[in-house]
Design an enzyme around this catalytic site. Structure first.
Site: not given
Length: 534
Positions: A292, A465-467
């Site tokens: 994101h 921090y949403h891989p």
């Protein structure tokens, strides 16, 4: 001893799998986790999440490669290391996403993954006890609640969004998701409620479950094209455990594809380049990396904000408040959420906002508090279209992989993030914020035109921090796993974590990762029943 199931990774999905599979006393489950215990102050006290992210004992702290779409900047890519995985170090936001997210997954050929089919698994996770909304499950094992006693500026944020025409919507995790709200979090009585606390703590004594921490998996072991076990290192010793059923890979969107490639499953050219024997050519492993994209819109204010309280006096004051009633700054980071459509004709929100009554900067070491009193309204692109990738750096399991985010490579993400930034600026300039805001901190008055916004974002945008997405679920040639989460071309192996996500949904990833764990457990157990009945 041979196990029925070996689960690799005790993160948001892996904890679910260990719990649900070992509920049958006849099923022997081994859970391997590279990190250690989650019983640490910087894990269970929510405000110390930034400290947990800065600690290599609890965070893998991967580093991305220079990103050509953002002036060659590099980012720290956090992934939780320890029981609970990223649910033990994240900001605890509980966001499900919307109907369109999961119906799209089903439209891509992933039968069983539509909104109506995944919703029961969210509710299976949820144990809502505070009555803020009736949309949640009540008997799930992870407590979901509203943050306790948020700061006054969080309520000002709600009024500001309302002033711009966006409703206040405490039921933002049901349809319609549009609106702003005080954030709902995985907490109970002001303490973090991670996947480890909910799924592992109550069942650690089961005799058919063994949890091994500080166990770094080196690669999978095969009998032909069937996975027969796992080789891992613990305490300086390399050992192998065998498996009669399936190995379930739940090691994150970074470590799951890494382990597949180390084991000979992945793009054949890359594997051969590192001297790894190709067991199965799977070109999609490590590709489809999504994040994101976000940027910061910040304003200076005339009252103290949380970032200024990170000193001895502030820690004492809010520590006492925490001990007194488990509320206050010690129990939260961001306190507001917003889901908005930047254009009225859109079917679903295309931006999610995080509001924080504090100001921090993203650095290549993580999050760093700034000195001035300021607030942050951060837009994030919901269904980002930019795609990155991750590759092996070498055949050594101890080497971190190469992570290329390409965060702003798609014009859609650039335009959507810019629209979100402009709305955030408008919110901070509403009548609601007027008594508090003394001036804009970022991007600043010099950023007005499209070109100026784009230049600002290329210099300041970061991930959230949403891989996810690096072992994509699907039926197309680039799919790594099928809709039943089995690794295509291999027997006895599934991937069950956020790496299977085909298109990043409109949400923080902890909720969907636990729901993936719940659905994955059902898929495994239902197949076991069918085999035994045959």
């Amino acid at each position: 001893m041979s196990w029925d199931y070996i689960v690799i990774g005790a993160g948001s999905a892996g904890c679910v799998l260990a719990n649900r599979l070992s509920a049958d006393p006849s099923i022997k489950v081994l859970l391997l986790e590279a990190g250690g215990s989650d019983k640490r102050l910087n894990i269970w006290m929510p405000a110390l999440a930034f400290k947990a992210m800065a600690d290599r004992r609890t965070n893998w702290k991967f580093m991305s490669e220079p990103d050509p779409t953002r002036n060659n900047r590099q980012d720290m890519v956090p992934r939780g290391k320890g029981l609970g995985g990223s649910s033990s170090i994240n900001a605890m936001f509980y966001v499900r996403g919307n109907r369109g997210d999961y119906d799209h997954w089903a439209q891509l050929g992933n039968r069983g993954w539509s909104y109506d089919e995944i919703l029961p698994y969210f509710k299976k996770v949820e144990g809502n006890r505070d009555g803020v909304t009736d949309i949640y499950g009540k008997s799930g094992v992870v407590v979901v609640s509203q943050v306790r006693k948020p700061p006054k500026l969080a309520y000002v944020y709600l009024e500001a969004m309302k002033e711009l025409g966006y409703p206040i919507n405490p039921a933002y995790n049901a349809e319609p998701t549009d609106g702003a709200a005080i954030i709902h979090v995985t907490q109970h009585n002001g303490l973090r409620y991670s996947a480890a606390r909910g799924y592992l703590d109550p069942i650690k004594g089961r005799p058919n479950l063994k949890i091994v921490t500080h166990a770094t998996v080196r690669h999978l072991v095969f009998d032909g094209r069937r996975v027969s076990g796992v080789e891992f290192e613990v305490g300086g010793r390399v050992q192998i455990e065998t498996c009669e059923g399936e190995v379930l890979l739940s090691a994150s969107a970074i470590n799951s594809p890494k382990l597949l490639m180390l084991s000979g499953i992945g793009p054949q050219e890359q594997l051969r380049r590192h001297g790894i024997e190709v067991l199965h050519h799977s070109p999609g492993v490590g590709r489809n990396l999504q994040e994101h994209a976000s940027t910061q819109v910040k304003a200076y204010v005339n009252i103290k904000t949380a970032n200024q309280e990170f000193n001895l006096l502030g820690k004492l004051k809010y520590g006492l408040q925490f001990l007194f009633d488990r509320s206050g700054y010690a129990t939260y980071t961001y306190t507001g959420v917003g889901l908005v459509r930047t254009q009225p004709h859109l079917e679903y929100p295309d931006i999610q906002y995080h509001f924080g009554a504090f100001s921090a900067n993203y650095t290549d070491e993580g999050i760093e508090m700034q000195k001035e009193a300021a607030i942050n309204l951060q837009p994030n692109v919901n269904n980002s279209r930019s795609r990155g990738f991750m590759e092996l750096r070498s055949s050594d399991p101890k080497d971190d992989p190469r992570i290329q985010l390409n965060l702003l490579s798609d014009p859609y993400d650039v335009q959507t993030l810019m629209a979100g930034g402009r709305i955030a600026r408008a919110a901070l300039n509403t009548r609601a914020f007027a008594p508090y805001v003394t001036g804009e901190c970022k991007p600043g008055k010099d950023v007005q035109t499209d070109d100026e916004w784009i230049a600002y974002m290329r210099e300041n945008a970061s991930g959230s921090y949403h891989p996810c997405g690096t072992c994509k679920m699907g039926i197309d040639p680039d799919a790594v796993v099928s809709p039943d989460l089995k690794v295509i071309g291999i027997e006895g192996l599934r991937v069950i974590d956020s790496s299977i996500i085909p298109q990043v949904p409109s949400c923080n990833l902890n909720a969907i990762s636990m729901a993936i764990g719940e659905k994955g457990a059902d898929l495994v157990l239902n197949e076991r029943k069918q085999v035994r009945a045959a």
